[in-house]
Design a protein around this motif. Structure first.
Motif, PDB file in Angstrom:
ATOM      1  N   VAL A 327      32.465  41.552  21.771  1.00 55.56           N
ATOM      2  CA  VAL A 327      31.542  42.569  21.264  1.00 55.56           C
ATOM      3  C   VAL A 327      30.206  42.444  22.002  1.00 55.56           C
ATOM      4  O   VAL A 327      29.690  41.341  22.181  1.00 55.56           O
ATOM      5  CB  VAL A 327      31.325  42.420  19.743  1.00 55.56           C
ATOM      6  CG1 VAL A 327      30.275  43.407  19.237  1.00 55.56           C
ATOM      7  CG2 VAL A 327      32.639  42.608  18.994  1.00 55.56           C
ATOM      8  N   SER A 328      29.650  43.578  22.421  1.00 53.88           N
ATOM      9  CA  SER A 328      28.331  43.594  23.080  1.00 53.88           C
ATOM     10  C   SER A 328      27.268  44.054  22.086  1.00 53.88           C
ATOM     11  O   SER A 328      27.450  45.063  21.399  1.00 53.88           O
ATOM     12  CB  SER A 328      28.343  44.547  24.277  1.00 53.88           C
ATOM     13  OG  SER A 328      29.276  44.122  25.243  1.00 53.88           O
ATOM     14  N   PHE A 329      26.158  43.312  22.006  1.00 51.32           N
ATOM     15  CA  PHE A 329      25.078  43.652  21.081  1.00 51.32           C
ATOM     16  C   PHE A 329      23.886  44.252  21.829  1.00 51.32           C
ATOM     17  O   PHE A 329      23.551  43.827  22.933  1.00 51.32           O
ATOM     18  CB  PHE A 329      24.606  42.408  20.315  1.00 51.32           C
ATOM     19  CG  PHE A 329      25.526  42.009  19.203  1.00 51.32           C
ATOM     20  CD1 PHE A 329      25.363  42.529  17.936  1.00 51.32           C
ATOM     21  CD2 PHE A 329      26.557  41.108  19.429  1.00 51.32           C
ATOM     22  CE1 PHE A 329      26.217  42.164  16.902  1.00 51.32           C
ATOM     23  CE2 PHE A 329      27.413  40.734  18.401  1.00 51.32           C
ATOM     24  CZ  PHE A 329      27.239  41.263  17.135  1.00 51.32           C
ATOM     25  N   HIS A 330      23.251  45.232  21.167  1.00 53.15           N
ATOM     26  CA  HIS A 330      22.000  45.817  21.647  1.00 53.15           C
ATOM     27  C   HIS A 330      21.063  45.770  20.439  1.00 53.15           C
ATOM     28  O   HIS A 330      20.964  46.749  19.677  1.00 53.15           O
ATOM     29  CB  HIS A 330      22.230  47.255  22.121  1.00 53.15           C
ATOM     30  CG  HIS A 330      23.352  47.391  23.109  1.00 53.15           C
ATOM     31  ND1 HIS A 330      23.159  47.442  24.471  1.00 53.15           N
ATOM     32  CD2 HIS A 330      24.699  47.456  22.927  1.00 53.15           C
ATOM     33  CE1 HIS A 330      24.329  47.552  25.089  1.00 53.15           C
ATOM     34  NE2 HIS A 330      25.290  47.561  24.163  1.00 53.15           N
ATOM     35  N   LEU A 331      20.408  44.620  20.251  1.00 51.52           N
ATOM     36  CA  LEU A 331      19.599  44.402  19.059  1.00 51.52           C
ATOM     37  C   LEU A 331      18.140  44.769  19.343  1.00 51.52           C
ATOM     38  O   LEU A 331      17.735  44.981  20.480  1.00 51.52           O
ATOM     39  CB  LEU A 331      19.724  42.952  18.591  1.00 51.52           C
ATOM     40  CG  LEU A 331      21.151  42.553  18.173  1.00 51.52           C
ATOM     41  CD1 LEU A 331      21.240  41.068  17.882  1.00 51.52           C
ATOM     42  CD2 LEU A 331      21.617  43.359  16.966  1.00 51.52           C
ATOM     43  N   LYS A 332      17.367  44.863  18.255  1.00 52.65           N
ATOM     44  CA  LYS A 332      15.984  45.334  18.332  1.00 52.65           C
ATOM     45  C   LYS A 332      15.920  46.677  19.053  1.00 52.65           C
ATOM     46  O   LYS A 332      15.039  46.925  19.876  1.00 52.65           O
ATOM     47  CB  LYS A 332      15.083  44.283  18.996  1.00 52.65           C
ATOM     48  CG  LYS A 332      14.977  42.986  18.185  1.00 52.65           C
ATOM     49  CD  LYS A 332      13.842  42.098  18.613  1.00 52.65           C
ATOM     50  CE  LYS A 332      14.232  41.314  19.858  1.00 52.65           C
ATOM     51  NZ  LYS A 332      13.224  40.276  20.193  1.00 52.65           N
ATOM     52  N   ASP A 333      16.907  47.513  18.765  1.00 56.96           N
ATOM     53  CA  ASP A 333      17.005  48.824  19.406  1.00 56.96           C
ATOM     54  C   ASP A 333      17.640  49.797  18.421  1.00 56.96           C
ATOM     55  O   ASP A 333      18.295  49.385  17.454  1.00 56.96           O
ATOM     56  CB  ASP A 333      17.840  48.725  20.686  1.00 56.96           C
ATOM     57  CG  ASP A 333      17.388  49.699  21.770  1.00 56.96           C
ATOM     58  OD1 ASP A 333      16.655  50.658  21.433  1.00 56.96           O
ATOM     59  OD2 ASP A 333      17.758  49.499  22.950  1.00 56.96           O
TER      60      ASP A 333
END
Length: 509
Positions: A327-333
């Motif tokens: 799984v790829s995360f794009h956090l604080k977005d």
């Protein structure tokens, strides 16, 4: 389901007899013929019971004995050792029990007991005849089932806006969505149960109003239905994404069987999935769709997944588990718009995704209660007996805000087990029994091969005490405020979690 075709019964043959010296921690797993049987030495007696929980087949031999009951280590269901009755959700179905005979120090099991018939002998007051339940989720179903189990002989009408029969909702984001559980596992009871139990289940039925003065509900088609007692169990609905492009057909939320089916269908031809939200539901969807070999991206505004509930250490661990599984995360977005399959993030990044699942929380369905004039405060306000501000009208599940003796606050939670247990308590109180709802809230969350059990309720906490190792998947976290343990979370510490539940029950108030 105690046996499968390729599994032979284990342990000693109990028809030949065993000695108490062979028991370990008061339990012994053996068999009678082809059936596995669990012997339990408790409350000065020896009991024989089916060894698997009737909910998801958890191993009761690893559970906790409390008095003459046994609690499942997986999801905290509870069974009477004397009768096999499932006394606490999430299990509903009774387990088989066997007769135990003793000859000096030999304990023998040979004959299965007949299932007990429901009895109404313990009613505390005459019961009105017409009960109406608004809602077809866990709370509504558990209430209807408990009314019949407790011997209520009046009419039960269950009004559900859903098109599917009451369903094991946790499965929708977990094993069913992952492709590991067939659809026939979803219904809490088969269709013929409702006819056999004389429960008038009306699917695809909307309720437009409740009139406390005339004691009636108005259906969407204008029909009026009178009631003597009413249970509101309208549940919650997913929060909708308010951005351009959120109304496209490849953008989904997950709450119902239809939602889960639609996501599974879309996953059949999709290549890349965008999950918006790193909530429990969002991450369970991410794990389930990775199990279907899809590329999965998660976008969320938080610094860490689930940090608010579980804390930074557990949040970092959950992220790592997901990343190790692709799984790829794009956090604080956040996602600002979805143009076709092109999702543009606030950071300027673009994710091409042919399937989008939004998991940014749910909101309780309060309109009916508020329009009926019931007291509400970010939920329908109920007493410790789950009765609303109007006598004879009760509320349970995701909409109910109740006085919780453990956190010493009025709380509302969106947990499946809590909803079912409140439905069961509300049912008994609708029949005139004054039973306080004081169960400790419990839920579990599944992320690939990691299951987190969470007990209690902590809106906030001063610090987290960690026992064991989170990274080694062997831990118990205690969430402490003003010196009190408000909640615990654990991985592979099922028995400790059950013991913590018992401690909280004994310390309540």
């Amino acid at each position: 389901m105690t046996m499968t075709e390729d599994k032979k019964p284990g342990g000693p043959d109990l028809t030949r007899g065993v000695s108490l010296r062979e028991f370990k921690d008061g339990k012994l797993l053996g068999h009678v013929g082809e059936e596995d049987v669990l012997l339990v030495h408790a409350a000065g007696d020896v009991f024989a019971i089916e060894p698997e929980c009737s909910h998801w087949h958890g191993p009761l031999a690893e559970g906790l004995v409390v008095g003459d009951t046994i609690r499942c280590p997986w999801h905290h269901a509870c069974f009477s050792l004397r009768t096999g009755e499932a006394t606490r959700a999430p299990a509903i179905n009774t387990l088989a029990v066997w007769e135990v005979t003793r000859d000096q120090d030999r304990i023998m099991v040979q004959r299965k007991r007949d299932m007990p018939k429901p009895s109404a002998s313990h009613r505390t007051a005459p019961t009105p005849e017409r009960f109406v339940i608004v809602g077809g989720g866990g709370a509504g179903f558990a209430a209807a089932e408990m009314l019949r189990r407790e011997g209520f002989a009046g009419s039960i009408t269950m009004l559900s806006s859903d098109g599917a029969m009451p369903t094991d909702r946790p499965n929708l984001s977990k094993d069913y969505l992952a492709g590991n559980a067939p659809e026939e596992y979803l219904p809490l009871r088969p269709e013929d149960y409702y006819g056999d139990a004389s429960i008038d289940l009306r699917l695809n039925t909307n309720v437009s109003a409740i009139d406390p003065k005339t004691r009636s509900v108005t259906l969407g088609n204008g029909d009026k239905l009178p009631f003597d007692r009413l249970l509101l169990a309208t549940g919650a609905e997913p929060v909708k994404l308010q951005i351009p492009g959120a109304d496209q057909p490849h953008v989904h939320t997950l709450r119902s069987v239809a939602d889960s089916r639609a996501i599974i269908k879309a996953a059949g031809s999709a290549k890349r999935v965008l999950v918006i939200g790193a909530s429990f539901i969002g991450l369970e969807v991410a794990a389930s769709l990775r199990a279907r070999k899809l590329e999965v991206h998660v976008v969320a505004p938080e610094e860490r997944p689930m940090q608010k509930v579980l804390g930074p250490e557990m949040g970092d661990f959950i992220r790592k588990v997901h990343e190790e599984n692709g799984v790829s995360f794009h956090l604080k977005d956040t996602v600002e718009k979805i143009d076709g399959t092109r999702a543009t993030l606030k950071s300027g990044a673009v994710i091409e995704a042919d399937l989008v699942v939004v998991g940014i929380g749910v909101k309780p369905r309060l309109a009916l209660a508020e329009h009926a004039g019931l007291a509400a405060d970010r939920g329908v306000s109920v007493s410790e007996y789950l009765e609303t501000s109007v006598a004879g009208i009760f509320a349970a599940g995701d909409i109910a805000r109740w006085p919780d003796p453990h956190s010493r606050q009025t709380i509302r939670v969106e947990h499946w087990v809590v909803a079912e247990r409140q439905g069961q308590t509300a049912a008994r109180n609708m029949m005139g029994k004054r039973e306080r709802f004081d169960a400790v809230p419990f839920f579990w969350s599944q992320h690939f091969d990691v299951v987190i059990n969470y007990l209690g309720h902590a809106d906030s906490y001063d610090h987290i005490e960690i026992d064991g190792s989170i990274s080694k998947r062997d831990c118990m976290l205690r969430y402490i405020k003003a010196g009190r343990v408000l909640a615990v979370a654990s991985i592979n510490r099922d028995l400790d979690n059950l013991k913590a539940e018992l401690e909280m029950e004994r310390a309540r108030g």
